[in-house]
Design a protein around this motif. Structure first.
Motif, PDB file in Angstrom:
ATOM      1  N   VAL A   3       0.880  -1.206  -0.106  1.00  0.00           N
ATOM      2  CA  VAL A   3      -0.126  -0.024  -0.165  1.00  0.00           C
ATOM      3  C   VAL A   3       0.960   1.220  -0.053  1.00  0.00           C
ATOM      4  O   VAL A   3       1.887   1.398   0.849  1.00  0.00           O
ATOM      5  CB  VAL A   3      -0.874  -0.009   0.974  1.00  0.00           C
ATOM      6  N   TYR A   4       0.572   2.224  -0.992  1.00  0.00           N
ATOM      7  CA  TYR A   4       1.149   3.476  -1.121  1.00  0.00           C
ATOM      8  C   TYR A   4       0.812   4.688  -0.620  1.00  0.00           C
ATOM      9  O   TYR A   4      -0.466   4.914  -1.052  1.00  0.00           O
ATOM     10  CB  TYR A   4       1.703   3.567  -2.243  1.00  0.00           C
ATOM     11  N   PHE A   5       1.215   5.310   0.357  1.00  0.00           N
ATOM     12  CA  PHE A   5       0.389   6.504   0.920  1.00  0.00           C
ATOM     13  C   PHE A   5       1.078   7.800   0.627  1.00  0.00           C
ATOM     14  O   PHE A   5       2.369   7.703   0.537  1.00  0.00           O
ATOM     15  CB  PHE A   5       0.332   6.569   2.487  1.00  0.00           C
ATOM     16  N   GLY A  32       4.178  22.576  11.041  1.00  0.00           N
ATOM     17  CA  GLY A  32       5.337  22.041  11.783  1.00  0.00           C
ATOM     18  C   GLY A  32       5.512  20.404  11.080  1.00  0.00           C
ATOM     19  O   GLY A  32       5.720  20.515   9.913  1.00  0.00           O
ATOM     20  N   ASN A  33       5.395  19.690  11.948  1.00  0.00           N
ATOM     21  CA  ASN A  33       6.017  18.462  11.764  1.00  0.00           C
ATOM     22  C   ASN A  33       4.469  17.485  11.482  1.00  0.00           C
ATOM     23  O   ASN A  33       4.694  16.493  11.348  1.00  0.00           O
ATOM     24  CB  ASN A  33       7.011  17.665  12.751  1.00  0.00           C
ATOM     25  N   LYS A  34       3.367  18.020  11.212  1.00  0.00           N
ATOM     26  CA  LYS A  34       2.397  17.080  10.973  1.00  0.00           C
ATOM     27  C   LYS A  34       2.195  16.642   9.543  1.00  0.00           C
ATOM     28  O   LYS A  34       2.481  17.831   8.532  1.00  0.00           O
ATOM     29  CB  LYS A  34       1.017  18.184  11.387  1.00  0.00           C
ATOM     30  N   LEU A  35       1.860  15.635   9.277  1.00  0.00           N
ATOM     31  CA  LEU A  35       1.444  15.079   8.043  1.00  0.00           C
ATOM     32  C   LEU A  35       0.035  14.777   7.764  1.00  0.00           C
ATOM     33  O   LEU A  35      -0.612  14.571   8.912  1.00  0.00           O
ATOM     34  CB  LEU A  35       2.336  13.717   7.671  1.00  0.00           C
ATOM     35  N   VAL A  36      -0.343  14.957   6.662  1.00  0.00           N
ATOM     36  CA  VAL A  36      -1.787  14.875   6.312  1.00  0.00           C
ATOM     37  C   VAL A  36      -1.801  13.818   5.251  1.00  0.00           C
ATOM     38  O   VAL A  36      -1.027  13.997   3.939  1.00  0.00           O
ATOM     39  CB  VAL A  36      -2.511  16.067   5.717  1.00  0.00           C
ATOM     40  N   PHE A  37      -2.368  12.617   5.451  1.00  0.00           N
ATOM     41  CA  PHE A  37      -2.282  11.421   4.453  1.00  0.00           C
ATOM     42  C   PHE A  37      -3.285  11.235   3.712  1.00  0.00           C
ATOM     43  O   PHE A  37      -4.525  11.729   4.083  1.00  0.00           O
ATOM     44  CB  PHE A  37      -2.086  10.160   5.568  1.00  0.00           C
ATOM     45  N   GLY A  38      -2.952  10.570   2.602  1.00  0.00           N
ATOM     46  CA  GLY A  38      -4.278  10.222   1.726  1.00  0.00           C
ATOM     47  C   GLY A  38      -4.521   8.634   2.337  1.00  0.00           C
ATOM     48  O   GLY A  38      -4.014   8.039   3.164  1.00  0.00           O
ATOM     49  N   ALA A  39      -5.447   7.996   1.609  1.00  0.00           N
ATOM     50  CA  ALA A  39      -6.217   6.851   2.018  1.00  0.00           C
ATOM     51  C   ALA A  39      -5.469   5.662   1.497  1.00  0.00           C
ATOM     52  O   ALA A  39      -5.410   4.557   1.869  1.00  0.00           O
ATOM     53  CB  ALA A  39      -7.576   6.775   1.499  1.00  0.00           C
ATOM     54  N   GLY A  40      -4.445   5.864   0.515  1.00  0.00           N
ATOM     55  CA  GLY A  40      -3.607   4.894   0.356  1.00  0.00           C
ATOM     56  C   GLY A  40      -4.243   4.089  -1.237  1.00  0.00           C
ATOM     57  O   GLY A  40      -5.050   4.359  -1.522  1.00  0.00           O
ATOM     58  N   THR A  41      -3.137   3.675  -1.905  1.00  0.00           N
ATOM     59  CA  THR A  41      -3.549   2.912  -3.145  1.00  0.00           C
ATOM     60  C   THR A  41      -2.804   1.535  -3.016  1.00  0.00           C
ATOM     61  O   THR A  41      -1.445   1.508  -2.651  1.00  0.00           O
ATOM     62  CB  THR A  41      -2.941   3.668  -4.380  1.00  0.00           C
ATOM     63  N   ILE A  42      -3.426   0.239  -3.090  1.00  0.00           N
ATOM     64  CA  ILE A  42      -2.814  -0.838  -3.066  1.00  0.00           C
ATOM     65  C   ILE A  42      -2.290  -1.205  -4.410  1.00  0.00           C
ATOM     66  O   ILE A  42      -2.882  -1.164  -5.542  1.00  0.00           O
ATOM     67  CB  ILE A  42      -3.948  -1.900  -2.639  1.00  0.00           C
ATOM     68  N   LEU A  43      -0.953  -1.394  -4.665  1.00  0.00           N
ATOM     69  CA  LEU A  43      -0.231  -1.725  -5.871  1.00  0.00           C
ATOM     70  C   LEU A  43       0.050  -3.292  -5.618  1.00  0.00           C
ATOM     71  O   LEU A  43       0.706  -3.750  -4.874  1.00  0.00           O
ATOM     72  CB  LEU A  43       0.895  -0.958  -5.971  1.00  0.00           C
ATOM     73  N   ARG A  44      -0.346  -3.950  -6.658  1.00  0.00           N
ATOM     74  CA  ARG A  44      -0.142  -5.323  -6.942  1.00  0.00           C
ATOM     75  C   ARG A  44       0.662  -5.326  -8.285  1.00  0.00           C
ATOM     76  O   ARG A  44       0.201  -5.126  -9.300  1.00  0.00           O
ATOM     77  CB  ARG A  44      -1.474  -6.086  -6.815  1.00  0.00           C
ATOM     78  N   VAL A  45       1.936  -6.137  -8.230  1.00  0.00           N
ATOM     79  CA  VAL A  45       2.783  -6.225  -9.488  1.00  0.00           C
ATOM     80  C   VAL A  45       2.622  -7.694  -9.416  1.00  0.00           C
ATOM     81  O   VAL A  45       3.408  -8.573  -8.563  1.00  0.00           O
ATOM     82  CB  VAL A  45       4.181  -5.867  -9.084  1.00  0.00           C
ATOM     83  N   LYS A  46       2.216  -8.040 -10.841  1.00  0.00           N
ATOM     84  CA  LYS A  46       2.277  -9.665 -11.180  1.00  0.00           C
ATOM     85  C   LYS A  46       3.332  -9.881 -11.847  1.00  0.00           C
ATOM     86  O   LYS A  46       3.892  -9.206 -12.773  1.00  0.00           O
ATOM     87  CB  LYS A  46       0.879  -9.610 -11.935  1.00  0.00           C
ATOM     88  N   SER A  47       3.761 -11.168 -11.623  1.00  0.00           N
ATOM     89  CA  SER A  47       4.925 -11.558 -12.263  1.00  0.00           C
ATOM     90  C   SER A  47       4.647 -12.599 -13.579  1.00  0.00           C
ATOM     91  O   SER A  47       3.453 -13.008 -13.410  1.00  0.00           O
ATOM     92  CB  SER A  47       5.826 -12.552 -11.119  1.00  0.00           C
TER      93      SER A  47
END
Lengths: 113, 112
Positions: free
Chosen positions: A87-89, A98-113
């Motif tokens: 999952v990539y945020f 200051g040092n606060k981060l605001v995150f997105g909800a994330g994207t699930i990456l699947r790399v198929k072999s």
């Protein structure tokens, strides 16, 4: 009020091809952006960042592009490997926060072999 | 290896029964954060400590409290957990402002 948005919940890519993960933000005051990667049962780990004074930052297979006028950033992974499956945020901060981060909800990456 | 440790990894509590989650770090970082992440949502900052200075987010419910007895440890206390408090709780640290945050593996809280 979601200030950082990752509109694609998931992405599937073939091994060796390019993965492009997108992130949009609404607050023009954000001046520093980061990408974190998260494997199951682990905490997020820092991947790459970019300051708003730049439009590109590269680290090995990972490149982040920033388009301030569009309030959009993207993470490119070339070539994609099965070990990149995670999952990539996207996260953003501003000097006033200051040092606060605001995150997105994330994207699930699947790399198929 | 320097790291951020969270205990326990899984916590089950009963509705209304106080619960404490623990975070420790060997990085000697000044700043410690607590995030709440619900399923398929963004991690949401609850509060953070800059050294001993506590900074609460405006929308963090009063039900959530935190303690930082020393540089290495930080605790999240949920005084009366509700069903809506079931989530992953992530602890993170950073050395100073605007530096990279390092995350622990999280504690998954289940409220019955």
């Amino acid at each position: 009020d979601q200030q950082v948005k990752q509109n694609s919940p998931s992405l599937s890519v073939q091994e060796g091809r390019i993965s492009i993960l997108n992130c949009d933000y609404t607050n023009s005051m954000f001046d520093y952006f980061l990408w974190y990667k998260k494997y199951p049962a682990e905490g997020p780990t820092f991947l790459i960042s970019i300051s708003s004074i730049k439009d590109k930052n590269e680290d090995g297979r990972f490149t982040v592009f920033l388009n301030k006028s569009a309030k959009h950033l993207s993470l490119h992974i070339v070539p994609s490997q099965p070990g990149d499956s995670a999952v990539y945020f996207c996260a953003a901060s501003m000097w006033e926060y200051g040092n606060k981060l605001v995150f997105g909800a994330g994207t699930i990456l699947r790399v198929k072999s | 290896d320097a790291m951020v440790i969270q205990n326990p990894r899984y916590q089950v509590t009963q509705f209304g029964k106080p619960v404490t989650l623990s975070c420790s770090q060997t990085l000697n970082h000044n700043v410690m954060y607590w995030y709440q992440q619900k399923s398929s949502q963004a991690p949401k900052l609850l509060f953070h400590y800059y050294d001993k200075d506590f900074n609460n987010e405006a929308d963090t419910p009063d039900n959530f409290q935190s303690r930082r007895p020393n540089t290495s440890f930080c605790f999240l206390d949920i005084r009366s957990p509700g069903l809506g408090d079931a989530a992953m709780y992530l602890c993170a640290t950073s050395s100073v402002s605007r530096e990279t945050q390092y995350f622990g593996p999280g504690t998954r809280l289940l409220v019955l």
